[in-house]
Design a protein around this motif. Structure first.
Motif, mmCIF file in Angstrom:
data_model
loop_
_atom_site.group_PDB
_atom_site.id
_atom_site.type_symbol
_atom_site.label_atom_id
_atom_site.label_comp_id
_atom_site.label_asym_id
_atom_site.label_seq_id
_atom_site.Cartn_x
_atom_site.Cartn_y
_atom_site.Cartn_z
ATOM 1 N N PRO A 255 -1.132 1.873 3.694
ATOM 2 C CA PRO A 255 -0.586 3.123 4.259
ATOM 3 C C PRO A 255 -1.655 3.999 4.946
ATOM 4 O O PRO A 255 -1.993 5.081 4.479
ATOM 5 C CB PRO A 255 0.016 3.817 3.042
ATOM 6 C CG PRO A 255 -0.768 3.319 1.879
ATOM 7 C CD PRO A 255 -1.158 1.911 2.209
ATOM 8 N N HIS A 272 -7.208 5.950 4.628
ATOM 9 C CA HIS A 272 -6.388 5.843 3.410
ATOM 10 C C HIS A 272 -7.325 5.834 2.208
ATOM 11 O O HIS A 272 -8.416 5.257 2.259
ATOM 12 C CB HIS A 272 -5.550 4.568 3.393
ATOM 13 C CG HIS A 272 -4.830 4.363 2.097
ATOM 14 N ND1 HIS A 272 -3.819 5.201 1.664
ATOM 15 C CD2 HIS A 272 -5.001 3.432 1.107
ATOM 16 C CE1 HIS A 272 -3.392 4.799 0.485
ATOM 17 N NE2 HIS A 272 -4.083 3.726 0.118
ATOM 18 N N HIS A 274 -7.340 5.742 -2.329
ATOM 19 C CA HIS A 274 -6.609 5.664 -3.595
ATOM 20 C C HIS A 274 -7.628 5.541 -4.721
ATOM 21 O O HIS A 274 -8.780 5.132 -4.529
ATOM 22 C CB HIS A 274 -5.620 4.483 -3.604
ATOM 23 C CG HIS A 274 -6.277 3.134 -3.495
ATOM 24 N ND1 HIS A 274 -6.814 2.479 -4.575
ATOM 25 C CD2 HIS A 274 -6.467 2.322 -2.422
ATOM 26 C CE1 HIS A 274 -7.314 1.314 -4.180
ATOM 27 N NE2 HIS A 274 -7.121 1.199 -2.869
ATOM 28 N N LYS A 370 1.108 4.605 9.408
ATOM 29 C CA LYS A 370 2.336 5.112 8.810
ATOM 30 C C LYS A 370 2.761 6.441 9.423
ATOM 31 O O LYS A 370 3.946 6.802 9.374
ATOM 32 C CB LYS A 370 2.145 5.285 7.300
ATOM 33 C CG LYS A 370 1.954 3.982 6.571
ATOM 34 C CD LYS A 370 3.200 3.096 6.675
ATOM 35 C CE LYS A 370 3.011 1.774 5.953
ATOM 36 N NZ LYS A 370 2.118 0.834 6.634
ATOM 37 N N GLU A 395 2.236 11.974 -2.163
ATOM 38 C CA GLU A 395 1.658 11.400 -3.374
ATOM 39 C C GLU A 395 0.839 10.141 -3.091
ATOM 40 O O GLU A 395 -0.172 9.888 -3.747
ATOM 41 C CB GLU A 395 2.773 11.087 -4.385
ATOM 42 C CG GLU A 395 3.557 12.317 -4.819
ATOM 43 C CD GLU A 395 2.647 13.448 -5.313
ATOM 44 O OE1 GLU A 395 1.678 13.147 -6.055
ATOM 45 O OE2 GLU A 395 2.890 14.615 -4.953
ATOM 46 N N GLU A 396 1.291 9.364 -2.134
ATOM 47 C CA GLU A 396 0.621 8.085 -1.874
ATOM 48 C C GLU A 396 -0.555 8.230 -0.912
ATOM 49 O O GLU A 396 -1.525 7.469 -0.990
ATOM 50 C CB GLU A 396 1.623 7.075 -1.294
ATOM 51 C CG GLU A 396 1.031 5.685 -1.096
ATOM 52 C CD GLU A 396 2.002 4.722 -0.436
ATOM 53 O OE1 GLU A 396 1.784 3.507 -0.559
ATOM 54 O OE2 GLU A 396 2.975 5.190 0.203
ATOM 55 N N VAL A 397 -0.517 9.236 -0.018
ATOM 56 C CA VAL A 397 -1.505 9.315 1.055
ATOM 57 C C VAL A 397 -2.303 10.620 1.039
ATOM 58 O O VAL A 397 -3.540 10.611 0.938
ATOM 59 C CB VAL A 397 -0.821 9.138 2.433
ATOM 60 C CG1 VAL A 397 -1.837 9.307 3.561
ATOM 61 C CG2 VAL A 397 -0.126 7.786 2.517
#
Length: 746
Positions: A255, A272, A274, A370, A395-397
């Motif tokens: 993403p 990105h 994480h 994305k 939340e994801e990125v």
């Protein structure tokens, strides 16, 4: 011969014998002897010249509209194939003939504007009328000027548009290129000075200087920025196709997002982050940075490559961009738009809980962004105002990116890169090119998130190529010179701060100084003075480190759409990893030093053009407010006056010394001050002033100011003696002289 030749016979002789075209040669050819015959021949030649049948140049006659077999030529830009062309250095017709220059081994390397003596031969070429063989190169390039043409019955004059160009240039009749009065023109020196004015020849007409969006056009021509792509370059770009997956790593499920200014013209980096799930790296992160794979489309030695190298970088103006690559690539195939597959070069970096990069891995991949986001949008989402487009990415990125940045900030705090706070101006234009407003860009944490990610990726690229022992271009920023540091130290001391002496300078020392000044009236002054003390960054195959970022290894990797240096780094990575035949070529490596200088010069050229354009737009914006007062700070002190940066627009204007006060001012170059001989008034850097705008000249970008108040008070008048005359106060002069002597003894 008993009788004189006809005009047609003379014209034919000149055409057939271009090397024997003086009056003596013509007289000899037609057996004209004695005074009366020569007088009549002179009359015939004069009539032919007036009728336009022949032209006279340095006692030689030639058929009008033709070139002599040996001529002085001016080199023009090479075409897309690299062939060299020229035009006559002197031409009195409408459109000068185009001449193909044939080079041989041993001929000098020639560039645009160079002048040569060449032997010509007429040919029926495609787009050119002659071929030229170089006899020798002639001196340096002709001096050029950009200005406004003022027509007269004798030709006209050119008023330069440069701020410092107050000397007009004289244009004789026949060298005006039919320019109209008030037109913007480019001219070159065409002879010695006459009546104190340089003689010039107009070489290009550029249209109405007050027309819409003419401001950036002036800068483009003034600084010689290539703004038209050759046909071969456009053809190569148009033939480009989307890149297939092939042997690339498939990153399309990662993403990645792009975060750019709201008015971004290209998108060459995506990110990105994480949390790292490796138990050995608690609190750490994985950070991906993916960059457009421009090297896939711009191959070494291609027309696209030659043009990109010549341009060096994209140049950005408030109303337009002069791109390094055609829009087919820069705005489409190489731009990481959301939802489409794009070729990329990516780096995966492992970061520990203290923000240190533990490892990195480079790959050549295919990605699919994305979302295309802008800074304000992302920052608003983090502050609670979440738009529908951003909500699914929070939340994801978005949050992981900010969390990763918080970790990287710890390493940055220890490294202590130079922390300057210099607001960037934003000029808003109407569709017609008129300035609507001048504001300052708001700087968010979102900017810092991306900046820190890009810096880390650039460090990784430099370290990777050092490991692979592959040549590259480093981004070099050397530490300030002792002289510039002394000047900064003087400003700091005059403001009540200290910059330690006698130690190895580190950015942390400068940051400590800036921190002391933060929030005080000297905040802006110290930031500007620190910036001025810095050397200018440049590119070099040798690694001399980056002082400003406090980094040992640094190379530009993250913007290959708009910087040729990054393209070189990408090719070096391709060569080092064996990812294809489009890596760094043997010729690239041989020319690395030359390329470094070329693109460093191109960067300075763009910066000067962008700065001049902003100055002209600001002058246009303020031209309706002549007579109004503004507040500002003294940003420069010279013998001829004071430079002031206005608070409202950050525009720079000059208070000429005659407007500073009605007394003589002593200039102290060491302390950067002016001191009045009668009042003792001392004006230095950072002084708060109120000024009146006396003049704003949009075509030059010049602002002339009058001093109204200093440090909130009216200017003190010189003390008057007997009879109302001004009486200089000798003790003040003595004190100044004494102070200077003390300084010299240090």
């Amino acid at each position: 011969m008993d009788q004189l030749p006809t005009k047609d016979q003379i014209r034919q002789w000149i055409t057939d014998n271009p090397t024997l075209a003086s009056k003596r040669d013509i007289a000899k050819a037609f057996s004209i002897k004695g005074g009366p015959g020569r007088i009549e021949l002179k009359r015939l030649l004069k009539e032919l010249e007036l009728e336009g049948g022949v032209q006279k140049r340095k006692r030689q006659f030639r058929e009008a509209g033709t070139l002599p077999p040996v001529s002085i030529l001016r080199i023009t830009a090479p075409d897309a194939s690299g062939d060299l062309f020229a035009v006559p250095a002197e031409w009195e017709g409408d459109t000068p003939p185009r001449i193909h220059v044939i080079t041989r081994a041993g001929d000098p390397a020639l560039g645009q504007g160079d002048r040569i003596l060449a032997k010509l031969a007429p040919v029926a070429g495609d787009g050119f009328s002659h071929e030229a063989r170089i006899i020798r190169q002639l001196g340096t390039n002709a001096i050029r000027v950009l200005g406004i043409f003022r027509a007269s019955h004798e030709g006209g004059r050119i008023v330069p548009i440069d701020k410092g160009g107050d000397k007009e240039w004289r244009v004789p009749a026949g060298l005006t290129l039919d320019a109209e009065d008030g037109e913007l023109v480019e001219a070159e020196q065409a002879g010695a000075k006459r009546m104190g004015l340089t003689t010039a020849r107009i070489v290009e007409r550029l249209g109405d200087p007050s027309g819409p969006r003419a401001v950036s056009l002036i800068a483009i021509h003034q600084h010689g920025i290539p703004d038209q792509f050759p046909a071969a370059v456009l053809a190569e770009a148009d033939a480009a196709q989307p890149c297939p997956l092939g042997s690339r790593e498939d990153l399309r499920d990662l993403p990645l997002v792009t975060i750019d200014p709201i008015d971004a013209r290209d998108r060459d980096d995506a990110v990105h982050a994480h949390a790292d799930d490796d138990p050995a790296n608690p609190g750490g992160f994985i950070l991906w940075v993916a960059i457009a794979d421009v090297a896939h489309y711009v191959r070494p030695g291609s027309a696209l490559d030659r043009e990109a190298r010549k341009r060096g970088n994209s140049t950005y103006f408030p109303d337009r961009v002069v791109p390094m690559l055609p829009d087919t690539l820069s705005g489409d195939l190489c731009s990481l738009h959301e939802g489409v597959d794009r070729a990329c070069m990516a780096v995966r970096m492992k970061i520990d809980a203290q923000g240190n990069k533990l490892s990195h891995r480079f790959t050549r991949g295919l990605m699919r962004s994305k979302a295309s986001l802008h800074y304000g949008q992302v920052q608003a989402a983090m502050d609670g105002a979440i738009e529908p487009k951003v909500a699914p990415l929070m939340e994801e990125v978005i949050r992981p990116l900010y969390a990763c940045y918080e970790v990287m900030k710890r390493a940055r705090a220890i490294r202590q890169p130079l922390d300057l706070e210099l607001p960037e101006r934003k000029i808003l234009l109407s569709d017609e090119g008129k300035v609507l407003s001048v504001a300052f860009y708001e700087r968010f944490d979102a900017h810092k998130v991306i900046e820190e990610a890009m810096i880390l990726a650039n460090v990784a690229a430099a370290e990777e190529l050092i490991r692979l022992k592959r040549p590259l271009l480093f981004r070099v920023h050397e530490e300030p010179s002792p002289e510039k540091l002394d000047a900064l130290r003087e400003v700091a001391e005059a403001s009540g701060f200290t910059l330690a002496k006698g130690q190895v300078l580190k950015t942390s020392h400068l940051n400590r100084l800036l921190s002391q000044a933060q929030g005080t009236e000297f905040d802006e002054l110290l930031n500007i003075s620190t910036l001025r003390s810095m050397t200018q960054a440049y590119y070099n195959p040798q690694n001399f480190g980056h002082f400003g970022l406090a980094l040992r290894n640094y190379a530009h990797f993250t913007s290959p759409i708009r910087r040729y240096s990054d393209l070189i780094v990408h090719r070096a990575l391709i060569l080092g990893h064996g990812w294809g035949d489009d890596g760094l070529s043997h010729q690239d490596i041989e020319m690395l030093e030359e390329t470094a200088k070329l693109i460093s010069d191109a960067e300075r050229r763009s910066m000067a053009a962008e700065r001049d354009t902003v100055d002209r737009y600001l002058a246009a914006y303020l031209s309706d407010r002549v007579g109004q007062t503004f507040t500002g700070r003294v940003s420069g002190v010279q013998k001829f006056g004071l430079f002031v940066k206005l608070d409202e627009t950050a525009a720079d204007g000059l208070i000429p010394i005659r407007e500073v006060g009605r007394e003589f001012f002593y200039y102290d170059a060491d302390n950067q001050t002016l001191t009045g001989s009668d009042t003792g008034l001392t004006i230095g850097l950072g002084a708060r002033v109120t000024v009146r705008l006396a003049e704003a000249i949009p075509v030059t970008g010049g602002l002339t100011l009058q001093l109204v108040e200093i440090e909130g008070g009216a200017l003190p008048g010189p003390k008057k003696g007997k009879g109302g005359r001004y009486a200089p106060r000798k003790p003040v002069r003595a004190a100044i002289a004494k102070r200077k002597v003390i300084r010299k003894r240090r």
